[in-house]
Design a protein around this motif. Structure first.
Motif, mmCIF file in Angstrom:
data_model
loop_
_atom_site.group_PDB
_atom_site.id
_atom_site.type_symbol
_atom_site.label_atom_id
_atom_site.label_comp_id
_atom_site.label_asym_id
_atom_site.label_seq_id
_atom_site.Cartn_x
_atom_site.Cartn_y
_atom_site.Cartn_z
ATOM 1 N N THR A 10 7.345 18.154 -3.703
ATOM 2 C CA THR A 10 8.712 17.689 -3.940
ATOM 3 C C THR A 10 9.624 18.833 -4.397
ATOM 4 O O THR A 10 9.226 19.659 -5.204
ATOM 5 C CB THR A 10 8.695 16.597 -5.038
ATOM 6 O OG1 THR A 10 7.830 15.550 -4.620
ATOM 7 C CG2 THR A 10 10.084 16.062 -5.317
ATOM 8 N N LEU A 30 16.544 18.672 -7.130
ATOM 9 C CA LEU A 30 17.893 19.215 -7.302
ATOM 10 C C LEU A 30 18.533 18.535 -8.503
ATOM 11 O O LEU A 30 18.325 17.336 -8.709
ATOM 12 C CB LEU A 30 18.758 18.918 -6.073
ATOM 13 C CG LEU A 30 18.248 19.342 -4.700
ATOM 14 C CD1 LEU A 30 19.253 18.893 -3.630
ATOM 15 C CD2 LEU A 30 18.048 20.840 -4.634
ATOM 16 N N THR A 63 18.113 14.606 -7.820
ATOM 17 C CA THR A 63 17.567 14.103 -6.557
ATOM 18 C C THR A 63 16.201 14.728 -6.319
ATOM 19 O O THR A 63 16.069 15.951 -6.364
ATOM 20 C CB THR A 63 18.492 14.447 -5.371
ATOM 21 O OG1 THR A 63 19.835 14.069 -5.700
ATOM 22 C CG2 THR A 63 18.063 13.717 -4.112
ATOM 23 N N LEU A 64 15.202 13.892 -6.109
ATOM 24 C CA LEU A 64 13.877 14.398 -5.747
ATOM 25 C C LEU A 64 13.742 14.268 -4.237
ATOM 26 O O LEU A 64 13.948 13.185 -3.684
ATOM 27 C CB LEU A 64 12.783 13.567 -6.424
ATOM 28 C CG LEU A 64 12.500 13.819 -7.909
ATOM 29 C CD1 LEU A 64 13.588 13.242 -8.784
ATOM 30 C CD2 LEU A 64 11.154 13.236 -8.308
ATOM 31 N N ILE A 65 13.404 15.370 -3.596
ATOM 32 C CA ILE A 65 13.323 15.377 -2.138
ATOM 33 C C ILE A 65 11.905 15.751 -1.710
ATOM 34 O O ILE A 65 11.387 16.788 -2.094
ATOM 35 C CB ILE A 65 14.319 16.410 -1.561
ATOM 36 C CG1 ILE A 65 15.746 16.043 -1.988
ATOM 37 C CG2 ILE A 65 14.195 16.494 -0.040
ATOM 38 C CD1 ILE A 65 16.792 17.059 -1.571
ATOM 39 N N MET A 99 4.799 11.146 -2.603
ATOM 40 C CA MET A 99 6.115 10.881 -3.157
ATOM 41 C C MET A 99 6.963 10.382 -2.000
ATOM 42 O O MET A 99 6.810 10.841 -0.876
ATOM 43 C CB MET A 99 6.708 12.174 -3.743
ATOM 44 C CG MET A 99 7.943 11.980 -4.582
ATOM 45 S SD MET A 99 7.653 11.013 -6.080
ATOM 46 C CE MET A 99 7.402 12.310 -7.274
ATOM 47 N N ASN A 100 7.831 9.410 -2.288
ATOM 48 C CA ASN A 100 8.738 8.937 -1.253
ATOM 49 C C ASN A 100 9.753 10.034 -0.945
ATOM 50 O O ASN A 100 10.020 10.873 -1.800
ATOM 51 C CB ASN A 100 9.441 7.677 -1.758
ATOM 52 C CG ASN A 100 10.009 7.914 -3.136
ATOM 53 O OD1 ASN A 100 9.242 8.000 -4.091
ATOM 54 N ND2 ASN A 100 11.297 8.102 -3.232
ATOM 55 N N PRO A 101 10.333 10.048 0.252
ATOM 56 C CA PRO A 101 11.254 11.142 0.593
ATOM 57 C C PRO A 101 12.379 11.380 -0.428
ATOM 58 O O PRO A 101 12.625 12.515 -0.800
ATOM 59 C CB PRO A 101 11.807 10.718 1.941
ATOM 60 C CG PRO A 101 10.669 9.947 2.570
ATOM 61 C CD PRO A 101 10.033 9.203 1.429
ATOM 62 N N TYR A 102 13.032 10.334 -0.891
ATOM 63 C CA TYR A 102 14.152 10.557 -1.812
ATOM 64 C C TYR A 102 14.087 9.669 -3.042
ATOM 65 O O TYR A 102 13.880 8.465 -2.935
ATOM 66 C CB TYR A 102 15.484 10.259 -1.119
ATOM 67 C CG TYR A 102 15.777 11.125 0.078
ATOM 68 C CD1 TYR A 102 15.606 12.505 0.037
ATOM 69 C CD2 TYR A 102 16.249 10.556 1.253
ATOM 70 C CE1 TYR A 102 15.880 13.289 1.139
ATOM 71 C CE2 TYR A 102 16.536 11.337 2.365
ATOM 72 C CZ TYR A 102 16.337 12.706 2.302
ATOM 73 O OH TYR A 102 16.613 13.474 3.386
ATOM 74 N N THR A 103 14.291 10.269 -4.204
ATOM 75 C CA THR A 103 14.506 9.497 -5.422
ATOM 76 C C THR A 103 15.794 9.993 -6.056
ATOM 77 O O THR A 103 15.972 11.194 -6.250
ATOM 78 C CB THR A 103 13.341 9.685 -6.413
ATOM 79 O OG1 THR A 103 12.149 9.160 -5.818
ATOM 80 C CG2 THR A 103 13.605 8.938 -7.719
ATOM 81 N N SER A 104 16.703 9.069 -6.335
ATOM 82 C CA SER A 104 17.961 9.431 -6.993
ATOM 83 C C SER A 104 17.945 8.946 -8.430
ATOM 84 O O SER A 104 17.612 7.792 -8.692
ATOM 85 C CB SER A 104 19.154 8.783 -6.271
ATOM 86 O OG SER A 104 19.254 9.275 -4.954
ATOM 87 N N LEU A 105 18.291 9.833 -9.348
ATOM 88 C CA LEU A 105 18.420 9.477 -10.765
ATOM 89 C C LEU A 105 19.849 9.809 -11.186
ATOM 90 O O LEU A 105 20.320 10.913 -10.935
ATOM 91 C CB LEU A 105 17.444 10.298 -11.625
ATOM 92 C CG LEU A 105 15.962 10.307 -11.237
ATOM 93 C CD1 LEU A 105 15.182 11.263 -12.154
ATOM 94 C CD2 LEU A 105 15.376 8.918 -11.333
#
Ligand code: SF4
Lengths: 205, 495
Positions: free
Chosen positions: A126, A129, A174-176, B286-292
């Motif tokens: 991962t 950002l 943002t985790l990518i 991990m899923n492609p996108y996680t927004s916090l």
């Protein structure tokens, strides 16, 4: 009584009847060791690549401009205003500034974005950002179809708990993990839906 | 059987409104679906695929069981301290420029959201998949108010364009195969090419171009939330396609609807759930996108943020000491994917937007069981009690035990799932089943008897009251639960 007060009163009443009281502190027996030495950067590179993102490794900053120029060949490129020239060299780029942020329509007309990242997580491949230095606001790394993200090897951590511990919750994060994907058709994974369809991760050092 | 009928007595708590109850009882609805061979093929294929992958994703972590224990403990702690955590969340979100609203039921939530959208002047909103808004029927309500809600999650879009109902909590269009999806797109998606093929990639690209314009021009987004950290006011949305990021980043106004049970004590707790959820749901590291995000960040993302905290029956669930564990659910859908009943009947048979094992314990508790004719009274019977759901659940919800409890409640409420005196027997069996050791002894005894004289026909008391009405086949040497687990392990796939 407001709905707020009613809900809180209902919740209090619902849990008040419990024979057992609060369960006490949570035991955390899973791995949450601090990072002591350098993280497993090879593992990180491998995990990123397994998501069909492309990984590039260079030894020093001096190698960056040529690599980045090659990755963005033939594309229009945007960078956050504070991304240092040492990354892009003489590449012709649009700059997104606080004084004059590009509109969504303008961003939609640009095909590639080059930024730094905040962290890498080896266990999951991962990139994180947090809109910090050289990363720009969230829209910048979302609308263009190709994202080139530059990380230093010492920004990589091994585990998810190490990453969460290092992050500042107040920032937009943002985790990518790889390019956007969907499993919505017969639970088969298809890469590239709404987010950038191409992700290049560059590791320096 | 001394437990009070908390779900059938009016506690003065609000009753849930929305899509939580079907028209038919489960056995009738299930019987209808069982005749649909295409549906069963689609489901067997999809759940078989994900089961194999999930086992692999989970096996990769040597601390998986420790993570599950922590996930369960964090949720138990959060439920025990819910009032305090909700007040803390309200304070932290407000301090960061967000506005917090409270809704006792779906009707109130829909009204709040409508007013918020009206205030912006928009008549169209983009939505990122949210079980809470499905539960309260937000889209349908907005339509009556003249506001168009566009689902942006691919599966939700398929359901919306097909005028269909969701049948799975993660992949709402799991009952559709690629050819059916192509046909829906061809007919109902504006601008879809007439010669659109049925390759998943082609279908995904068609959705991309249809939705892109909507994302770029949307002024208001409505989202759900996977988690909220009380100590920091941080909200989390976990997704794959990037439609979530689009909705959470580009519009000026963001309205997030969240059940009150989603609150976590601390930001640090995300370190557990961001490991448990992706591996259990889409079987990825991990899923492609996680927004916090935490409130409003000037110059970055929505400049107006509203958080709607929804009760809609949750306090009713919370009042039941055993049943409240259903509120720990993180909506990963693993229990659906491993359930032999779900695999055969599909999500629509459960009536509610929450299908499968979790739906069987959550829906009747959210709505309460109103009487013998309540379709939700039959949901606790939509299970073989094989235990695969508990083994798969990342937060260790003991679904089989809660099912048994609810069966006893349904019987007390006058539900007649089985002819004759079997209701009484079921209530008595519940006594045995709620205690794992008691039940284990009962079953062991049955198996022993069955060994000694083939053609075993009677369970020992109290279940004997039940077997009087029904010939039991000889018990296999291994329980169904053991066999199902073996099968999962062996092939990871369905029949
Ligand atoms: S009950 Fe457990 S397994 Fe089922 S969806 Fe919820 S968290 Fe997942």
């Amino acid at each position: 009584m407001s709905s707020r007060d009613r809900i809180l009163a209902d919740v209090r009443r619902a849990i008040g009847g419990s024979a057992r009281s609060a369960p006490g502190p949570v035991e955390r027996t899973y791995h949450r060791e601090n990072l002591v030495a350098r993280a497993d950067v090879d593992r990180f590179a491998e995990a990123v690549a397994e998501y069909r993102a492309t990984v590039h490794r260079v030894d020093t900053d001096a190698d960056l401009p040529a690599l980045v120029a090659g990755l963005c060949a033939g594309e229009s490129v945007v960078v956050p205003d504070d991304l240092p020239d040492s990354v892009i060299g003489t590449l012709d780029v649009h700059r997104d500034t606080a004084a004059r942020p590009l509109s969504v329509t303008e961003l939609d007309g640009i095909t590639a974005v080059v930024t730094f990242g905040r962290l890498g997580i080896a266990a999951t491949g991962t990139v994180v950002l947090d809109a910090g230095p050289g990363q720009g606001r969230r829209a910048l790394t979302l609308v263009p179809d190709h994202h080139v993200c530059v990380l230093r090897a010492d920004q990589v951590v091994d585990t998810v708990p190490q990453a969460i511990a290092a992050l500042d919750p107040v920032r937009p994060i943002t985790l990518i993990s790889g390019p956007s994907a969907t499993s919505d058709i017969e639970l088969d994974r298809v890469e590239g839906v709404h987010g950038p369809r191409r992700l290049d991760v560059v590791i320096v050092g | 059987m001394t437990r009070p009928m908390t779900r059938t007595v009016d506690l003065g708590m609000p009753t849930a409104t929305g899509f939580l109850r079907g028209e038919q009882k489960f056995p009738a609805a299930a019987a209808d679906r069982l005749t649909d061979a295409q549906l069963r093929r689609n489901l067997a294929h999809a759940t078989g695929t994900i089961r194999t992958k999930r086992l692999r994703a989970v096996a990769e972590l040597d601390d998986w069981e420790e993570l599950r224990l922590a996930g369960s403990a964090i949720k138990t702690d959060a439920m025990a301290r819910l009032p305090e955590l909700l007040e803390q969340l309200e304070a932290t979100v407000t301090a960061r420029g967000g506005v917090v609203h409270w809704a006792r039921d779906g009707v109130e939530a829909n009204r709040i959201i409508t007013d918020l959208i009206r205030a912006t002047g928009a008549d169209e909103v983009v939505k990122v998949k949210s079980m809470a808004t499905q539960e309260i029927g937000l889209n349908e309500h907005l339509e009556t108010e003249g506001i168009r809600a566009i689902e942006t999650d691919l599966a939700e879009l398929i359901v919306q364009l097909g005028n269909d109902r969701p049948s799975h909590i993660l992949v709402p269009a799991i009952h559709r195969n690629r050819t059916e999806i192509r046909d829906i797109f061809r007919t109902a998606m504006p601008g879809a090419p007439a010669d659109l093929g049925d390759e998943p990639r082609e279908l995904a690209m068609a959705a991309r171009s249809y939705l892109r314009e909507r994302f770029l021009t949307a002024r208001v987004a409505v989202s759900g939330a996977n988690f909220a950290a009380a100590d920091t006011g941080t909200l989390a949305v976990v997704e794959s396609e990037g439609n979530g990021r689009m909705c959470l980043t580009l519009p000026r106004t963001l309205i997030t609807v969240m059940g009150i049970e989603k609150v976590l004590p601390s930001f640090t707790d995300l370190e557990v759930f961001l490991q448990l959820l992706p591996r259990s749901s889409t079987a990825e590291r991990m899923n492609p996108y996680t927004s916090l995000w935490t409130g409003v960040t000037p110059g970055d993302g929505p400049q107006e943020f509203h958080l709607v905290l929804l009760d809609n029956g949750r306090t009713r669930v919370l009042a039941d000491e055993v049943g409240r564990a259903a509120l720990h659910c993180i909506r990963c859908s693993a229990c659906l994917n491993v359930c032999p009943v779900y695999e055969r009947v599909g999500g629509h048979a459960y009536g509610s937007v929450y299908p499968g094992p979790i739906g069987a314990i959550l829906s009747p508790q959210l709505t309460g069981i109103t009487g013998p004719d309540d379709p939700n009274a039959s949901l606790p019977y939509a299970s073989t009690l094989c235990g695969a759901c508990f083994d798969a659940c990342p937060v260790r919800i003991d679904i089989p035990s809660i099912l048994v409890e609810l069966r006893a409640d349904a019987v007390e409420a006058g539900h007649r799932p089985l002819p004759g005196g079997q209701d009484v027997a079921m209530a008595a069996a519940a006594w045995a089943m709620t205690d794992g050791r008691r039940w284990g002894r009962l079953i062991a005894l049955g198996r022993l008897l069955s060994w000694r004289r083939t053609g075993f026909r009677r369970l020992p008391w109290p279940a004997s009251i039940w077997t009087r009405h029904r010939d039991l086949p000889p018990l296999p040497a291994r329980t169904f639960r053991q066999q199902w687990r073996d099968r999962l392990r062996r092939t990871g796939s369905g029949s």
